[in-house]
Design a protein around this motif. Structure first.
Motif, PDB file in Angstrom:
ATOM      1  N   ALA A 140     102.243 -40.348 -18.255  1.00 14.49           N
ATOM      2  CA  ALA A 140     101.217 -41.348 -17.942  1.00 14.49           C
ATOM      3  C   ALA A 140     100.466 -40.963 -16.677  1.00 14.49           C
ATOM      4  O   ALA A 140     101.016 -40.321 -15.781  1.00 14.49           O
ATOM      5  CB  ALA A 140     101.858 -42.715 -17.763  1.00 14.49           C
ATOM      6  N   THR A 185      93.009 -52.739 -20.303  1.00 16.48           N
ATOM      7  CA  THR A 185      94.197 -52.570 -21.142  1.00 16.48           C
ATOM      8  C   THR A 185      94.098 -53.583 -22.260  1.00 16.48           C
ATOM      9  O   THR A 185      93.216 -54.442 -22.251  1.00 16.48           O
ATOM     10  CB  THR A 185      95.501 -52.747 -20.340  1.00 16.48           C
ATOM     11  OG1 THR A 185      96.600 -52.325 -21.146  1.00 16.48           O
ATOM     12  CG2 THR A 185      95.715 -54.198 -19.923  1.00 16.48           C
ATOM     13  N   ASP A 191     101.554 -52.119 -23.367  1.00 16.43           N
ATOM     14  CA  ASP A 191     101.754 -50.738 -22.898  1.00 16.43           C
ATOM     15  C   ASP A 191     102.318 -50.715 -21.484  1.00 16.43           C
ATOM     16  O   ASP A 191     103.151 -49.881 -21.147  1.00 16.43           O
ATOM     17  CB  ASP A 191     100.431 -49.961 -22.920  1.00 16.43           C
ATOM     18  CG  ASP A 191      99.999 -49.622 -24.336  1.00 16.43           C
ATOM     19  OD1 ASP A 191     100.836 -49.754 -25.249  1.00 16.43           O
ATOM     20  OD2 ASP A 191      98.836 -49.228 -24.521  1.00 16.43           O
ATOM     21  N   TYR A 244      89.189 -51.590 -26.510  1.00 18.92           N
ATOM     22  CA  TYR A 244      89.818 -50.892 -25.383  1.00 18.92           C
ATOM     23  C   TYR A 244      89.119 -49.563 -25.112  1.00 18.92           C
ATOM     24  O   TYR A 244      88.687 -49.282 -23.989  1.00 18.92           O
ATOM     25  CB  TYR A 244      91.306 -50.695 -25.692  1.00 18.92           C
ATOM     26  CG  TYR A 244      92.027 -49.725 -24.795  1.00 18.92           C
ATOM     27  CD1 TYR A 244      92.262 -50.024 -23.450  1.00 18.92           C
ATOM     28  CD2 TYR A 244      92.475 -48.499 -25.283  1.00 18.92           C
ATOM     29  CE1 TYR A 244      92.919 -49.124 -22.627  1.00 18.92           C
ATOM     30  CE2 TYR A 244      93.134 -47.600 -24.469  1.00 18.92           C
ATOM     31  CZ  TYR A 244      93.357 -47.909 -23.150  1.00 18.92           C
ATOM     32  OH  TYR A 244      94.001 -47.017 -22.343  1.00 18.92           O
ATOM     33  N   THR A 256      91.618 -46.449 -16.680  1.00 20.77           N
ATOM     34  CA  THR A 256      92.675 -46.849 -17.595  1.00 20.77           C
ATOM     35  C   THR A 256      93.933 -46.107 -17.184  1.00 20.77           C
ATOM     36  O   THR A 256      93.868 -44.984 -16.679  1.00 20.77           O
ATOM     37  CB  THR A 256      92.315 -46.591 -19.070  1.00 20.77           C
ATOM     38  OG1 THR A 256      93.367 -47.116 -19.876  1.00 20.77           O
ATOM     39  CG2 THR A 256      92.147 -45.110 -19.370  1.00 20.77           C
ATOM     40  N   GLN A 258      97.361 -44.771 -18.719  1.00 20.15           N
ATOM     41  CA  GLN A 258      97.796 -44.568 -20.098  1.00 20.15           C
ATOM     42  C   GLN A 258      98.486 -43.224 -20.222  1.00 20.15           C
ATOM     43  O   GLN A 258      98.413 -42.391 -19.295  1.00 20.15           O
ATOM     44  CB  GLN A 258      96.532 -44.624 -20.983  1.00 20.15           C
ATOM     45  CG  GLN A 258      96.736 -44.612 -22.463  1.00 20.15           C
ATOM     46  CD  GLN A 258      97.638 -45.718 -22.947  1.00 20.15           C
ATOM     47  OE1 GLN A 258      98.860 -45.635 -22.819  1.00 20.15           O
ATOM     48  NE2 GLN A 258      97.067 -46.780 -23.507  1.00 20.15           N
ATOM     49  N   ILE A 262      95.294 -39.984 -23.980  1.00 26.71           N
ATOM     50  CA  ILE A 262      94.050 -40.757 -23.985  1.00 26.71           C
ATOM     51  C   ILE A 262      92.850 -39.878 -23.597  1.00 26.71           C
ATOM     52  O   ILE A 262      91.700 -40.235 -23.854  1.00 26.71           O
ATOM     53  CB  ILE A 262      94.170 -41.996 -23.051  1.00 26.71           C
ATOM     54  CG1 ILE A 262      93.098 -43.054 -23.371  1.00 26.71           C
ATOM     55  CG2 ILE A 262      94.065 -41.597 -21.589  1.00 26.71           C
ATOM     56  CD1 ILE A 262      93.292 -43.715 -24.705  1.00 26.71           C
ATOM     57  N   GLN A 295     104.179 -42.711 -21.753  1.00 27.36           N
ATOM     58  CA  GLN A 295     103.729 -43.750 -22.675  1.00 27.36           C
ATOM     59  C   GLN A 295     103.308 -43.109 -23.992  1.00 27.36           C
ATOM     60  O   GLN A 295     102.326 -42.390 -24.053  1.00 27.36           O
ATOM     61  CB  GLN A 295     102.553 -44.508 -22.038  1.00 27.36           C
ATOM     62  CG  GLN A 295     101.864 -45.507 -22.939  1.00 27.36           C
ATOM     63  CD  GLN A 295     102.790 -46.634 -23.335  1.00 27.36           C
ATOM     64  OE1 GLN A 295     103.627 -47.075 -22.565  1.00 27.36           O
ATOM     65  NE2 GLN A 295     102.652 -47.101 -24.564  1.00 27.36           N
TER      66      GLN A 295
END
Lengths: 417, 299
Positions: A140, A185, A191, A244, A256, A258, A262, A295
């Motif tokens: 992440a 998010t 998440d 999102y 973000t 994540q 992503i 994640q």
């Protein structure tokens, strides 16, 4: 009559010839066109040179749909509806292997597991057998618009190695300066529930696999952070996945937080090239808090019902399992950071990324990846997460944190009975 | 046919006709037994099994004993009855009023109105839910319009606030099903003789009196039928909730069918427990239908 017989003979001959030439066909279920599907298409090209007789069809199937379809097929015994290869979330590995014993094809001896990160292999190991070819690293990170930060007088360094409280402070100023949300998010913060808990080296279960929610310091601190984020007004809570993605692609959110996969969706907004930066995630202000987590990594499994299981494993092993070149290709365009260790030695990892203003994004992410606390996932990961999401919703509506976490604890204990 | 003068076979003609009659319905009976009753028995046996995935073993009534302790089940049960108690009466009353209005032969273009009101019924539940999701989402049409007109400064959390979300689901159901029930009432109204109304008018009965004293009593069998049907449908409510809110926020809009689906396919699967929940719906439908029929029959 003679004519008819010869016609029949010719037909039979043609048909048998055709079937001898017929290719082996593999079907694949996976999601995310910018990432997994893209990687699969590239793997197809690599394998076409090795074994041209194999045709591979990729069917886009959302992660949740992959799971419901597998559950339906495996429980009803209609396994012929399953494909030859399915992508599976690491969080779900134990659940499917344990609840449907014998439903997946063991790959020991067919895949060289020495070259993969151990934590990935463990998620798909059941009773000593290994059932998956590991794919992406879910490390992440905070992906942020550096131009928005600058507008509020901050740099990427100000967002590095910080706590969540500091993140909210900066977020408020960014919102004031730009009029945009600091963070996006999905509603429910699902998440974040798992990502933040893991960042402090805790999970929803203790060492023995018992639910550990209402007395878990990381869960409590995580819930407090999410409540603060919700109340601060700096977070855009997107109702679904497309909203999102759209929120950072259209510039209505500055960042973000994540899994690194992503990147594939971030770089789609070509007009924002050069305006993005990557740094580690905010930490919980407790003793074990770190700035690293993961994640949503996933792995490839082969249902035992597949008629071409061995071909499928061969395909996975020769592409995802041993091709450094392949990983170099998919890294640059989709950010697919491998858990295949030799891939990290390829030159692409050290290259500056133009979209991220020349930052050596992949090298940085590999660095974070090494520091992610390794927690022990169980069978009921998603159920526990969902109960905490319900608890958070109750807290938003005025329930006390103690009461909400106590009910989450008893709810998950109840589900696991 | 027996020859004339021959002694009649025992049991006579009636019994033989009856036997032939049974032969005629035999295929249907066999199909219902095989496709409906056999699965029901299997399902009941499944509901007695505990465990997850394919690791099932008989556990007696343990699944049924679990039910009252399952907070999600209790919440879903509450929500389901909330939908039932609010939505069904509103819908049926609305359908009845619309039917009476559209039954007026002096109304211009009533064919068009009838079609328009019935049309939502031809929409699949999934598309209908998707459309309402688009209308009511945070950046959906309604919020966009309200913000543009300056009615609100922040989007109204139609789907992320449990109270609003339940209302949105009720509105969706009203839109989808009112026309369907209206058609039953229209059909019923056609069978009421005009002369009854004429006589009532001559006796000086007002429109309201005609509605209450003639229309409603004469439509009672149909009102009963639609009530049973709607109760049954609402107790099994699933599509709208699954698509529009996924049971959320929290379990704020969850229904029993959604919980059954989730326990079967989305969570670590517990088929036995999910089947036990399905059986409770079956019992509730049966009991409610029985009560409604008893109440409906009373004159």
């Amino acid at each position: 009559m003679k004519k008819l017989i010869s016609l029949l003979l010719v037909t039979v001959l043609l048909l048998s010839a055709a079937s001898a030439l017929a290719q082996t066909k593999l079907t694949v279920w996976c999601w995310d066109p910018a990432f997994n599907i893209y990687a699969m298409e590239e793997a197809k090209k690599v394998y076409a040179l090795i074994n041209p007789d194999v045709e591979i069809e990729v069917i886009e199937t959302l992660s949740a749909d992959c799971e419901t379809k597998q559950t339906a097929a495996l429980s009803s015994g209609q396994t012929d509806t399953l494909p030859d290869i399915v992508l599976m979330q690491d969080n779900s590995g134990r659940r499917f292997l344990d609840t449907f014993p014998g439903a997946y094809f063991a790959m020991d001896g067919l895949v060289d597991y020495d070259n993969f990160a151990t934590y990935k292999i463990d998620k798909f190991t059941s009773e000593g057998k290994r059932y998956a070819v590991p794919f992406d690293n879910g490390v992440a990170a905070t992906f942020v618009r550096t131009d928005y930060l600058e507008a509020a007088g901050f740099t990427l360094a100000d967002l590095t190695d910080i706590t969540w409280d500091r993140f909210i402070e900066i977020g408020l100023k960014v919102k004031e300066a730009t009029g945009q949300f600091m963070l996006v998010t999905q509603t429910g913060y699902a998440d974040f529930v798992s990502m933040i808990t893991q960042s402090a080296d805790f999970w929803f279960f203790d060492e023995e696999g018992r639910p550990n929610i209402n007395t878990n310091p990381a869960v409590r601190a995580m819930v407090e952070v999410i409540v603060k984020l919700h109340e601060s007004g700096i977070v855009k809570e997107a109702v679904d996945w497309s909203e999102y993605i759209a929120s950072f692609n259209n510039g209505s959110a500055a960042s973000t937080i994540q899994g690194c996969w992503i990147i594939g969706s971030i770089v789609l907004a070509e007009d924002q090239a050069g305006k993005w930066g990557v740094t580690n995630i905010p930490r919980l202000d407790i003793e074990s808090g770190t700035n690293y987590s993961s994640q949503g990594g996933s792995s490839w499994v082969v249902p035992a019902s597949s008629k071409n299981a061995e071909v499928a494993v061969d395909f996975l092993s020769k592409t995802f399992g041993e091709s450094v070149e392949f990983y170099q290709t998919i890294l640059q365009s989709s950010g697919a950071i491998a858990t295949y260790l030799p891939a990290a030695e390829g030159p692409a990892y050290a290259e500056p990324h133009p979209f991220f203003n020349g930052q050596k994004v992949f090298e940085d992410l590999m660095g974070y990846s090494a520091k992610v606390p390794l927690v022990k996932y169980g069978v009921y990961n998603y159920e526990a997460r969902d109960e905490i999401v319900i608890a958070i919703e109750a807290i938003f509506n005025g329930t006390s944190i103690d009461d909400a976490l106590n009910s989450a604890q008893s709810a998950i204990e109840f589900i696991m009975e | 046919m027996t020859a004339l003068g021959a002694p009649r076979p025992r049991g006579g003609l009636d019994k033989r006709t009856a036997r032939k009659g049974w032969l005629f319905i035999l295929p249907a009976v066999l199909l219902i037994l095989a496709l409906s009753f056999y699965p029901m028995i299997q399902a009941f046996l499944l509901s007695l099994q505990k465990g997850s995935g394919n690791n099932l073993s008989y556990g007696g009534l343990s699944n049924y004993q679990r039910l009252p302790r399952d907070a999600t089940y209790v919440a879903a049960l509450g929500n389901t009855f909330y939908y039932l108690i609010i939505q069904v009466p509103i819908m049926l009353l609305l359908a009845l009023i619309l039917a009476v209005m559209l039954n007026d032969s002096k109304l211009m273009g009533r064919g068009i109105y009838r079609t328009l009101i019935f049309l939502p019924c031809a929409t699949s539940l999934v598309s209908c839910s998707m459309i309402f999701l688009q209308l009511f989402s945070n950046n959906g049409l309604l919020n966009n319009l309200f913000m543009r007109w300056g009615w609100v400064s922040e989007p109204i959390p139609f789907l992320t606030n449990a109270v609003y979300a339940r209302l949105v689901i009720i509105v969706t159901m009203l839109w989808r099903w009112t026309g369907y029930n209206m058609v039953f009432y229209l059909a019923g109204l056609q069978s009421i003789d005009h002369q009854i109304y004429e006589a009532a008018r001559i006796d000086g009965a007002s429109v309201m009196q005609q509605f209450a004293k003639i229309t409603v009593p004469l439509l009672r069998p149909i009102i009963l039928f639609t009530t049973v049907l709607s109760t049954n449908g609402t107790l099994q409510l699933f599509d709208e909730v699954r698509i529009m809110t996924a049971g959320g926020p929290g379990v704020g809009t969850a229904t029993l069918s959604w919980h059954i689906y989730r326990s079967t396919f989305e969570q670590v699967p517990r088929f036995g427990y999910a089947t036990a929940m399905a059986f409770t719906i079956f019992v509730m439908v049966a009991v409610l239908a029985f009560i409604q029929m008893k109440v409906g029959e009373r004159t």
